[in-house]
Scaffold this motif. Structure first.
Motif: not given
Length: 509
Positions: A449-466
């Motif tokens: 599995k390859y995940i392309e580079p991306s901007k944005g937070p590593k964690i959604n703090k509202d839902t506590n989701t990585e």
């Protein structure tokens, strides 16, 4: 006498022809298809997937009587794009405006599209959608909630529709049947806004928390309906407002009526449950019964719903000629906007199984979801299929099953994997593309599995989701590391380059 003999000979001939015709095999009726599309259900939320602490006997029975897939995916980690891809056979990231739709969005599927139900219509099916829609309604100006609401499902391939227009946590909080709001009083017109209050004096969750029976944890603090504040503002339509506790009952009633009415004809039912999306407000039969709070209670309710659908098929003698597909639009989320004790009462329940992330995420739990297929007498019971499979392939696969046609220019990303769907083989898809909330794309080929580079937070703090966002490329071996804990991009740069090139080519396709 001669006339009598001739009559006897004629009667004998007719009888022999009728007997011969009766002895010939008749052309088999096309199978009915029911797609039970649940909401926010995690890979581990269901008992048969091994990590659920909440009993789901009816869903488990589907798996016992059919095949359970362990590597099947929604196309996106959020609802609207997954639903778009499912119905069009086209990855949602190929079209602008297919992110999470507001409750007043216009129809996002062009009416010129031959959708999955549209293709089945042309193949001789009656088609219906019952439940959550969240693909927009109306023209470029939006829906006329007080008049004829079109275009909508009936303009893109459905014969009948009974909708939660967007989601349970978004206004307008009314049901739409075919082209009209149900139980609307014309003297109490509906007004909807996502830019500001339509009635400055009306209570909101933010101003009037004392009026709430369920409080928001983040957002969800605007118009109050049924003691629950929502996303967006609305006024009017008092007689048409829904009661959340009745969702499951009403949707089952509508599905039962539709199945019973169409039992003599081949039909396709897209049964899109509200459960287990927020707000999680179970009927009194299930409230407080799971021991895991409202999220657990609506999971019990979802399981009951599945059992009711199977029961109506059994009652009408349709189990042997009905293909049932059970899956979800994306993975799990625990706190998604309301203080419903979902986090506090999670206990030993593992809704994402062994996978990382969840709803919104580029990690596996965002799109790897329960996927169960059963068809009495046609699919061997109690089987497990490990093939890589995408919901986008349901379009072409069901076309192959029903004799439907994938027209030129339609369903460009859908491939025919009917033998996999019917568990005749476990040959995997060549590749699979996953989409996260910010349209970060991942590519799965085999175990890699390859995940392309991306901007944005590593964690959604509202839902506590990585979320899986990282400015650097990520590469995981899912066979050795299903939890995606070891980024091997620097160890295998050649593979990263190959998969990046492949993904770029798919984007340009």
């Amino acid at each position: 006498m001669k006339k009598l003999i001739n009559r006897l000979l004629l009667a004998t001939f007719v009888l022999s022809v009728c007997t011969a015709v009766q002895g010939q095999p008749t052309k088999s009726k096309k199978p009915n298809i029911i797609l039970i599309y649940t909401d926010d259900l995690g890979y581990g939320d269901v008992g048969c997937y091994g990590t659920s602490a909440i009993p789901t006997p009816n869903i488990d029975r589907l798996a016992k009587n059919g095949v359970r897939f362990t590597n099947a995916h929604a196309t996106s980690a959020t609802c609207t794009p997954s639903r778009f891809s499912l119905l069009t056979g086209k990855y949602a990231w190929r079209k602008e405006g297919t992110g999470i739709a507001p409750g007043d969005a216009s129809l996002i599927i062009p009416v010129a599209t031959t959708t999955l139900p549209g293709m089945l219509q042309k193949a001789g099916y009656n088609t219906a959608v019952i439940g959550k829609w969240h693909l927009g309604l109306g023209d470029a100006n939006g829906a006329d909630w007080n008049g004829v609401i079109k275009p909508g499902p009936l303009e893109i391939g459905f014969n009948y529709s009974f909708l939660i227009p967007a989601t349970g946590d978004r206004v307008p909080c009314v049901f739409v049947e075919n082209h009209n709001v149900v139980n609307l009083d014309k003297n109490d017109p509906i007004k909807v806004s996502y830019t500001g209050p339509v009635d400055a004096n009306a209570p909101t969750g933010k101003k009037n928390p004392e009026l709430l029976k369920m409080h928001p944890s983040h957002g969800h603090d605007m118009t109050i309906v049924n003691g629950i504040s929502r996303i967006g503002y609305m006024s009017g339509g008092t007689a048409a407002l829904w009661k959340d506790e009745d969702f499951a009952n009403i949707l089952v009633q509508k599905a039962t009526a539709y199945i019973t009415q169409q039992k003599a004809n081949p039909f396709f039912l897209y049964f899109s449950t509200h459960d287990i999306h927020v707000p999680r407000v179970a009927n009194e039969r299930f409230a407080g019964k799971s021991g895991f709070g409202p999220r657990g209670d609506v999971l019990l309710q979802l399981d009951w719903t599945v059992g009711q659908i199977e029961e109506v098929l059994k009652k009408n003698g349709l189990l042997e000629n009905t293909l049932i597909i059970f899956t979800s639009d994306n993975g799990q989320v625990i706190d998604d906007g309301y203080k419903d004790d979902a986090v506090e009462k999670l206990g030993n329940h593992k809704p994402n199984g062994i996978y990382r992330g969840g709803k919104y995420s580029a990690f596996e739990a965002g799109t790897r979801v329960p996927f169960i297929v059963t068809w009495k007498g046609k699919i061997q019971p109690g089987k497990v299929n490990t093939a890589l499979f995408s919901q986008v392939d349901l379009y072409a696969s069901l076309a192959a099953l029903t004799g439907g046609k994938v027209e030129a220019g339609q369903a460009p990303d859908s491939k025919n994997y009917l033998p996999v769907l019917l568990n005749q083989t476990n040959k995997p898809r060549e590749y699979l593309v996953e989409q996260s909330i910010n349209s970060t794309l991942s590519l799965v080929i085999g175990n890699w599995k390859y995940i392309e580079p991306s901007k944005g937070p590593k964690i959604n703090k509202d839902t506590n989701t990585e979320l899986g966002n990282d400015p650097k490329p990520q590469l995981y071996n899912l066979a050795d590391d299903p939890g995606e804990t070891k980024n091997l991009a620097e160890v295998y740069p050649e593979r990263v380059a190959e998969m990046k090139l492949k993904l770029d080519n798919i984007k340009q396709k």
